[in-house]
Design an enzyme around this catalytic site. Structure first.
Site: not given
Ligand code: PPE
Length: 336
Positions: A159
């Site tokens: 990330k």
């Molecule tokens: N893909 C991406 C690209 C992504 O940023 C997230 C989380 C996910 C999948 C889902 O991951 P998880 O949160 O572990 O289930 N995106 C984060 C950030 C959003 C933002 O705008 O900043 C979040 O959901 O916290």
């Protein structure tokens, strides 16, 4: 989103006032996006505020940092305590937490050799990510003209801050076209993920989702939903997803920490299924809310209490999150 209620931000081991939580203009990460971050939700539970899958998030933070050769100058236990301190200091019952580790000020050479690694933890109340109606009635999605960056360009399972320029372009494209969110395809034209979410498709009562071979971030919500679905007796198949799969879907939904479990009701003008939240999505939402709010004791190990002492087993009470469970909801079984 409202930062108004945030009083304290944790920076490099100190609790700092919101106004004092600033960085210098020469900060390496400001110029090159050289940082890694996490997004964690803290939910109101019968035992007080609890962080959902804190351990998994910190695990991913350390592996994201390793992927970008950032050495975090704290241990996982220290950051765990710091996250809890940040939520407690701000007296939040529920909130979103954003730990970020980045190259600070020390020079702008790209190898970042002379830069310190700074660490900060921000927490604030963050309601429904894609708007109040999204969780209940679903979102309208555009197919982004930008492809998701391939894992040979940058590690997609990390990330990394700079990677979000790709997401930002897609999200802006959706916004400017009057859509709620964008879905990005991978370099082969298969589905990757949303700008900040993973995708699930429901077909014939089964769940389909993709994995890191489609250049996605391996979401912790995705992992939780896979487990919740299997525990509900719903089959989950992990494989490449095509646009054709999406067109033929009975239901589709996004998962993510911010978005939680949000139905997709339309993709670029075409309705998905009945064009609202479907019954399988509703079952998953219900199981998710029960897990995050401490109502379902089977998932209590996913919750990390922010209070200083560990608490006894969780009890039944009304859930609090962004997925409101009211009998009015078309997407929740009436028995809920
Ligand atoms: N893909 C991406 C690209 C992504 O940023 C997230 C989380 C996910 C999948 C889902 O991951 P998880 O949160 O572990 O289930 N995106 C984060 C950030 C959003 C933002 O705008 O900043 C979040 O959901 O916290």
């Amino acid at each position: 989103m409202s930062f108004d209620e945030t009083k304290w931000v944790w920076i490099n081991g100190e609790m700092t006032s919101w106004r004092g939580a600033t960085v210098h203009i020469s900060t390496h990460a400001l110029h090159y996006g050289t940082g890694v971050f996490e997004g964690i939700r803290c939910y109101k539970t019968p035992n007080g505020p609890a962080l959902f899958r804190l351990d998994a998030h910190l695990e991913r933070l350390f592996s994201s940092a390793a992927a970008y050769r950032l050495r975090i100058p704290y241990s996982k236990d220290e950051l765990q305590d710091a996250v809890c301190d940040t939520v407690r200091s701000n007296s939040f019952a529920s909130c979103y937490v954003r730990p970020i580790c980045y190259y600070g000020s020390g020079g702008l050479s790209l190898n970042a050799r002379s830069c310190p690694v700074d660490v900060a933890i921000l927490a604030w109340p963050w309601g429904a990510y894609l708007g109040e109606n999204a969780v209940e009635h679903g979102v309208r999605v555009i197919l982004a003209s930008w492809a998701k960056f391939h894992s040979r360009m940058m590690p997609t399972t990390a990330k990394g801050c700079g990677g979000y320029l790709n997401s930002m372009l897609a999200a802006k494209e959706a916004d400017e076209a009057g859509y709620d969110e964008a879905l990005l395809l991978d370099e082969k034209g298969n589905i990757a993920e949303g700008s900040g979410e993973n995708l699930f498709i429901v077909r014939g009562g089964r769940l389909l989702t993709n994995d890191e071979r489609s250049s996605i971030l391996l979401g912790i919500t995705r992992d939780s939903v896979i487990q919740l679905a299997r525990d509900l007796g719903i089959e989950v198949e992990i494989r490449t997803l095509t646009l054709d799969d999406l067109r033929k879907a009975d239901e589709a939904f996004f998962t993510g920490t911010a978005v939680e479990v949000t139905p997709i009701r339309e993709v670029q003008g075409e309705s998905i299924g009945s064009g609202t939240c479907g019954p399988v999505t509703a079952r998953i939402q219900k199981a998710f809310v029960a897990a995050v709010s401490g109502i379902d004791p089977r998932y209590s190990s996913w919750l990390h209490s922010v209070s200083s002492e560990s608490e006894p087993a969780l009890l039944h009470s009304s859930p609090v999150g962004n997925i409101t469970l009211s009998s009015k909801r078309d997407c929740m079984p009436p028995s809920y």
